[in-house]
Design a protein around this motif. Structure first.
Motif, PDB file in Angstrom:
ATOM      1  N   GLN A   1       0.833  -1.198   0.000  1.00  0.00           N
ATOM      2  CA  GLN A   1       0.000   0.000   0.000  1.00  0.00           C
ATOM      3  C   GLN A   1       0.871   1.251   0.000  1.00  0.00           C
ATOM      4  N   VAL A   2       0.377   2.269  -0.641  1.00  0.00           N
ATOM      5  CA  VAL A   2       1.057   3.556  -0.714  1.00  0.00           C
ATOM      6  C   VAL A   2       0.114   4.632  -0.218  1.00  0.00           C
ATOM      7  N   GLN A   3       0.634   5.503   0.625  1.00  0.00           N
ATOM      8  CA  GLN A   3      -0.154   6.624   1.120  1.00  0.00           C
ATOM      9  C   GLN A   3       0.451   7.914   0.567  1.00  0.00           C
ATOM     10  N   LEU A   4      -0.428   8.788   0.137  1.00  0.00           N
ATOM     11  CA  LEU A   4      -0.012  10.073  -0.413  1.00  0.00           C
ATOM     12  C   LEU A   4      -0.659  11.192   0.398  1.00  0.00           C
ATOM     13  N   SER A  25       4.453   7.490   1.145  1.00  0.00           N
ATOM     14  CA  SER A  25       4.994   6.551   2.126  1.00  0.00           C
ATOM     15  C   SER A  25       4.374   5.183   1.900  1.00  0.00           C
ATOM     16  N   GLY A  26       5.014   4.174   2.461  1.00  0.00           N
ATOM     17  CA  GLY A  26       4.506   2.826   2.299  1.00  0.00           C
ATOM     18  C   GLY A  26       5.416   1.995   1.414  1.00  0.00           C
ATOM     19  N   SER A  27       4.825   1.111   0.653  1.00  0.00           N
ATOM     20  CA  SER A  27       5.591   0.174  -0.193  1.00  0.00           C
ATOM     21  C   SER A  27       5.940   0.823  -1.529  1.00  0.00           C
ATOM     22  N   ILE A  28       6.912   1.717  -1.479  1.00  0.00           N
ATOM     23  CA  ILE A  28       7.308   2.444  -2.688  1.00  0.00           C
ATOM     24  C   ILE A  28       8.510   1.735  -3.279  1.00  0.00           C
ATOM     25  N   VAL A  29       8.233   0.838  -4.197  1.00  0.00           N
ATOM     26  CA  VAL A  29       9.303   0.039  -4.781  1.00  0.00           C
ATOM     27  C   VAL A  29       9.689   0.576  -6.151  1.00  0.00           C
ATOM     28  N   SER A  30       8.697   0.760  -6.990  1.00  0.00           N
ATOM     29  CA  SER A  30       8.979   1.202  -8.352  1.00  0.00           C
ATOM     30  C   SER A  30       7.929   2.231  -8.770  1.00  0.00           C
ATOM     31  N   VAL A  31       8.310   3.480  -8.732  1.00  0.00           N
ATOM     32  CA  VAL A  31       7.394   4.554  -9.126  1.00  0.00           C
ATOM     33  C   VAL A  31       7.580   4.813 -10.609  1.00  0.00           C
ATOM     34  N   THR A  32       6.586   4.512 -11.393  1.00  0.00           N
ATOM     35  CA  THR A  32       6.704   4.716 -12.833  1.00  0.00           C
ATOM     36  C   THR A  32       6.185   6.072 -13.269  1.00  0.00           C
ATOM     37  N   LYS A  75      13.368  11.872  -0.703  1.00  0.00           N
ATOM     38  CA  LYS A  75      12.272  12.143   0.232  1.00  0.00           C
ATOM     39  C   LYS A  75      10.950  11.541  -0.237  1.00  0.00           C
ATOM     40  N   ASN A  76      10.962  10.895  -1.393  1.00  0.00           N
ATOM     41  CA  ASN A  76       9.709  10.345  -1.961  1.00  0.00           C
ATOM     42  C   ASN A  76       8.626  11.420  -1.995  1.00  0.00           C
ATOM     43  N   THR A  90      -8.155  27.812  -9.806  1.00  0.00           N
ATOM     44  CA  THR A  90      -8.841  27.393  -8.585  1.00  0.00           C
ATOM     45  C   THR A  90      -9.418  25.992  -8.758  1.00  0.00           C
ATOM     46  N   ALA A  91      -9.066  25.106  -7.841  1.00  0.00           N
ATOM     47  CA  ALA A  91      -9.496  23.706  -7.932  1.00  0.00           C
ATOM     48  C   ALA A  91      -8.961  22.944  -6.723  1.00  0.00           C
ATOM     49  N   VAL A  92      -9.417  21.726  -6.597  1.00  0.00           N
ATOM     50  CA  VAL A  92      -8.783  20.793  -5.662  1.00  0.00           C
ATOM     51  C   VAL A  92      -7.704  20.059  -6.450  1.00  0.00           C
ATOM     52  N   TYR A  93      -6.511  20.083  -5.930  1.00  0.00           N
ATOM     53  CA  TYR A  93      -5.368  19.455  -6.597  1.00  0.00           C
ATOM     54  C   TYR A  93      -5.059  18.117  -5.920  1.00  0.00           C
ATOM     55  N   TYR A  94      -4.931  17.088  -6.764  1.00  0.00           N
ATOM     56  CA  TYR A  94      -4.698  15.738  -6.286  1.00  0.00           C
ATOM     57  C   TYR A  94      -3.343  15.230  -6.765  1.00  0.00           C
ATOM     58  N   CYS A  95      -2.660  14.590  -5.857  1.00  0.00           N
ATOM     59  CA  CYS A  95      -1.417  13.926  -6.189  1.00  0.00           C
ATOM     60  C   CYS A  95      -1.748  12.527  -6.712  1.00  0.00           C
ATOM     61  N   TYR A  96      -0.964  12.058  -7.649  1.00  0.00           N
ATOM     62  CA  TYR A  96      -1.218  10.768  -8.300  1.00  0.00           C
ATOM     63  C   TYR A  96       0.107  10.050  -8.509  1.00  0.00           C
ATOM     64  N   TYR A  97       0.154   8.798  -8.087  1.00  0.00           N
ATOM     65  CA  TYR A  97       1.346   7.966  -8.251  1.00  0.00           C
ATOM     66  C   TYR A  97       0.951   6.651  -8.902  1.00  0.00           C
ATOM     67  N   VAL A  98       1.846   6.138  -9.731  1.00  0.00           N
ATOM     68  CA  VAL A  98       1.733   4.766 -10.212  1.00  0.00           C
ATOM     69  C   VAL A  98       2.939   4.016  -9.669  1.00  0.00           C
ATOM     70  N   VAL A  99       2.670   3.044  -8.830  1.00  0.00           N
ATOM     71  CA  VAL A  99       3.729   2.283  -8.172  1.00  0.00           C
ATOM     72  C   VAL A  99       3.505   0.800  -8.448  1.00  0.00           C
ATOM     73  N   SER A 100       4.478   0.184  -9.083  1.00  0.00           N
ATOM     74  CA  SER A 100       4.392  -1.244  -9.410  1.00  0.00           C
ATOM     75  C   SER A 100       3.072  -1.576 -10.096  1.00  0.00           C
ATOM     76  N   GLY A 101       2.666  -0.703 -11.001  1.00  0.00           N
ATOM     77  CA  GLY A 101       1.469  -0.957 -11.795  1.00  0.00           C
ATOM     78  C   GLY A 101       0.159  -0.580 -11.123  1.00  0.00           C
ATOM     79  N   MET A 102       0.220  -0.096  -9.900  1.00  0.00           N
ATOM     80  CA  MET A 102      -0.997   0.270  -9.171  1.00  0.00           C
ATOM     81  C   MET A 102      -1.080   1.801  -9.085  1.00  0.00           C
TER      82      MET A 102
END
Length: 115
Positions: A1-4, A25-32, A75-76, A90-102
């Motif tokens: 699991q990855v937490q942002l 944070s979490g299982s950050i192995v391969s950030v694509t 620092k990930n 003006t908007a809500v800004y969201y962070c997005y990660y793809v880690v190990s295909g997820m």
């Protein structure tokens, strides 16, 4: 699991700047891929900026020349430097990660630009 966790949003006048941060944070192995999206109430979420594992960056046309995405691998954390802000940013800004295909999303941080 990855937490942002995003931070850095707030209220700013047009022409001003903000820097958003997203700490992973979490299982950050391969950030694509890591990036930022934004959403205005009633509209679809749109990509603002992204950077892939090769360091290639892309931006929405509406923010090119004003926003800069960067990553601190130690620092990930991914950042979005936003300059020359406009009310239409003006908007809500969201962070997005793809880690190990997820795909993972943060909960969002609100950016409000007053005219």
């Amino acid at each position: 699991q990855v937490q942002l966790v995003e931070s850095g949003g707030g209220l700013v006048q047009a022409g001003g700047s903000l820097r958003l941060s997203c700490a992973a944070s979490g299982s950050i192995v391969s950030v694509t891929f890591s990036g930022w999206y934004r959403q205005v109430s009633g509209k679809q979420r749109e990509m603002v900026a992204g950077v892939n594992s090769g360091g290639n960056r892309n931006y929405a046309d509406s923010v090119k020349g004003r926003f800069t995405i960067s990553r601190d691998y130690a620092k990930n954390t991914v950042y979005l430097q936003m300059n020359s802000l406009k009310p239409e940013d003006t908007a809500v800004y969201y962070c997005y990660y793809v880690v190990s295909g997820m795909a993972y999303w943060g909960k969002g941080t609100l950016v409000t630009v007053s005219s």
